[in-house]
Design an enzyme around this catalytic site. Structure first.
Site, short mmCIF file in Angstrom:
data_model
loop_
_atom_site.label_atom_id
_atom_site.label_comp_id
_atom_site.label_asym_id
_atom_site.label_seq_id
_atom_site.Cartn_x
_atom_site.Cartn_y
_atom_site.Cartn_z
N TYR A 18 0.79 -1.25 0.00
CA TYR A 18 0.04 -0.04 -0.01
C TYR A 18 0.89 1.13 0.09
O TYR A 18 1.86 1.23 0.47
CB TYR A 18 -1.01 0.01 1.22
CG TYR A 18 -2.02 -0.93 1.45
CD1 TYR A 18 -1.77 -2.52 1.71
CD2 TYR A 18 -3.39 -0.79 1.23
CE1 TYR A 18 -2.80 -3.34 1.59
CE2 TYR A 18 -4.27 -1.83 0.93
CZ TYR A 18 -3.72 -3.14 1.39
OH TYR A 18 -4.88 -4.02 1.29
N GLU A 19 0.34 2.38 -0.93
CA GLU A 19 1.42 3.41 -0.85
C GLU A 19 1.69 4.12 0.47
O GLU A 19 2.55 4.90 0.55
CB GLU A 19 0.70 4.52 -1.82
CG GLU A 19 -0.46 5.28 -1.29
CD GLU A 19 -1.49 5.91 -2.29
OE1 GLU A 19 -1.00 5.67 -3.45
OE2 GLU A 19 -2.37 6.52 -2.07
N SER A 20 1.25 3.59 1.72
CA SER A 20 1.51 4.39 2.92
C SER A 20 2.74 3.74 3.31
O SER A 20 3.17 4.31 4.38
CB SER A 20 0.28 4.06 3.87
OG SER A 20 0.15 2.75 4.18
N GLY A 21 3.33 3.06 2.56
CA GLY A 21 4.47 2.52 2.86
C GLY A 21 4.71 1.06 3.64
O GLY A 21 5.60 0.85 4.14
#
Lengths: 254, 280
Positions: free
Chosen positions: A50-53
């Protein structure tokens, strides 16, 4: 078991396309639901980013936001935003980018920016987020969207993320690899036709006629020579999906 | 002077009308209390910067604090639109909002460049996208070694960056963990920096390689327990998803929004009172 709803159908069909051990960069909402369904059924070793890392997230309930604590707690690694985009996506470590959008067009370009004119939009949508680079840098992109003549349009009002641009080899000429491999909707599955890269119908979900899918599409659709009917969801697919949703709803109600 | 100060004093001293201001925190650790204090002190004409504007910038835009917004994704995560942001762009209410719209990867590259003292961030991006047609802050350059076409975007160097973290020690060294987003870059790229923390402790006990910001890169540290609510603070409290869902109906209507803000934020003295009114 109760018949699948159109949204369940779309989610299950999308999940089936995800292979075990694939590395999948996932957007929130139905992409996240479908990838977790895949993980809980045929693809237990799928890697969800996920792009939140969060790399290798294994949430037991579906996150409401892209950065819910559930994702961080169940991930193999949690990295910073510059790192997730630079090392993991741009570094070429993502097999499948899995995106939604407000509009998709006949050459699979995606719009999540505006409906109408950019300077004075009719509807201002949330915007790009991570999508332009996911669509450009993943080895392959899957798109999931509810079918209607407002969402599947001849030309998107704004290209947020590149599909096949003007069709043919335009994407390649622009210097991009990969590209959308399928657009999955609640009525069927569209794939880019080899050469022209125009979306054609490859699958119709049970009970959906050619007329019905045409009516819900903003351009004159063509059908692949090998168009088939989507296999009905199995009881196991449906029950895993419904349990996942029920778990999520009960956790959110608390 | 001690770095440890009250949030009221820190905003008063370090955030000025007309400043470019970045409040960062990717879903996690969003500095809500600081945003509220900026509104209470009536700051105007701000050039707001934030990858995901979230509810806090929706509030600040609706209250008329912002003249400009630099961002990459302006939605209510998992819920839908940010109605105040939309109203500002679509109908220019309460006044026009200039936008500098980018993508997550390019904002991350721009903060990294800002922290590293470089004039621009470089990435593989925006090829085929319409964004560069409308935003002169997205351009293309040629790599002098390979000849490849790459996207470039100017460095972000805010006048003030504000973040929320879990802990600080009494000297003002700051520790954060979990989803850390772009906060370290936001702090190191800024001219001035304020950090709100859940608690101030005697020792951080941070393991090597932890995300620690030494006190000498921070201007003010303010203890504000719960200061990231309704986002979350790993190890302290969870995201309050209900608040995000309720915001949708509160923010849809201009009058309902203004009333809500007046009662909950403008007429309260601090974040604690805001929480009390919200729960009453």
């Amino acid at each position: 078991m109760k018949e699948a709803t159109p949204t369940e159908m779309m989610t299950i069909v999308a999940a089936r396309r995800l292979k075990n051990r694939a590395t999948c960069f996932v957007g929130i909402g139905i992409p996240s639901m479908a990838s977790n369904l895949a993980r809980l059924t045929h693809a237990p070793e799928i890697v969800l980013i996920y792009e939140s890392g969060t790399v290798g997230a294994k949430p037991t309930i579906l996150p409401l936001s892209i950065g819910d604590g559930e994702l961080a707690e169940t991930a193999d690694a949690v990295v910073s935003t510059p790192e997730i985009f630079a090392y993991w996506l741009q570094g070429g470590r993502v097999d499948i980018g899995f995106l939604g959008a407000a509009q998709v067009d006949r050459f699979a370009n995606l719009n999540s920016t505006v409906i109408g004119d950019y300077a004075s939009p009719k509807v201002r949508l949330p915007g790009a987020g991570g999508a332009p680079e996911i669509a450009a840098l993943a080895k392959e992109t899957l798109v999931i969207i509810k079918h209607s003549s407002r969402s599947l349009v001849d030309r998107v009002d704004f290209i947020t993320s590149a599909g096949y641009l003007d069709g043919g080899d335009a994407r390649q000429k622009a210097g991009l690899r990969g590209g959308p491999s399928a657009v999955i909707t609640d009525l069927g599955v569209l794939v880019p036709e080899e050469g022209a890269n125009e979306l054609v119908v490859e699958q119709l979900h049970p009970g959906v006629s050619r007329e019905r899918i045409q009516e819900a599409t903003g351009w004159e659709l063509r059908f692949s020579d090998t168009v088939s009917e989507t296999e009905e969801p199995t009881d196991s697919e449906l029950s895993v999906l419904r349990n996942l949703i029920a778990r999520t709803e009960s956790a959110r109600a608390r | 002077m001690s770095k440890i100060t009250s949030l009221t004093d820190a905003i008063h001293e370090y955030v000025h009308d007309g400043d470019s201001v970045a409040l960062e925190g990717f879903t996690h650790l969003i500095p809500y209390a600081a945003g509220h204090e900026i509104m209470r002190q009536g700051r105007r004409d701000l050039a707001l910067v934030r990858m995901t504007p979230d509810l806090i910038y929706d509030q600040m835009i609706g209250m008329g604090c912002a003249r400009k917004l630099t961002f990459s994704w302006g939605g209510n995560p998992g819920v839908g639109s940010l109605h105040r942001f939309r109203d500002a762009v679509e109908k220019r209410w309460p006044h026009p909002l200039e936008i500098d719209e980018r993508s997550h990867a390019s904002m991350a590259a721009a903060y990294t460049a800002g922290a590293a003292g470089l004039p621009m961030g470089i990435l593989r991006g925006f090829v085929g996208s319409d964004l560069p047609k409308y935003n002169p802050n997205i351009r293309f350059v040629e790599c002098p070694f390979t000849g490849e076409k790459l996207a470039a975007t100017p460095a972000i160097n805010p006048d003030v960056s504000i973040i929320h973290a879990q802990k600080a020690d009494r000297k003002g060294n700051v520790l954060l963990w979990g989803i850390v987003g772009v906060q370290k870059e936001a702090v190191l790229s800024a001219k001035r920096c304020i950090v709100t923390v859940e608690e101030i402790v005697d020792t951080l006990n941070a393991p090597p390689n932890a995300c620690v910001l030494p006190s000498w890169v921070v201007d003010a540290v303010c203890e504000v327990p719960g200061g990231a609510f309704p986002s979350y603070s790993d190890g302290y409290y969870d995201r309050d998803n209900a608040v995000y869902i309720e915001w949708d109906s509160i923010s849809k209507d201009r009058d309902a929004f203004s009333e809500w803000m007046k009662f909950h934020v403008m007429e309260t003295n601090n974040f604690e009172e805001f929480r009390e009114r919200l729960e009453s």
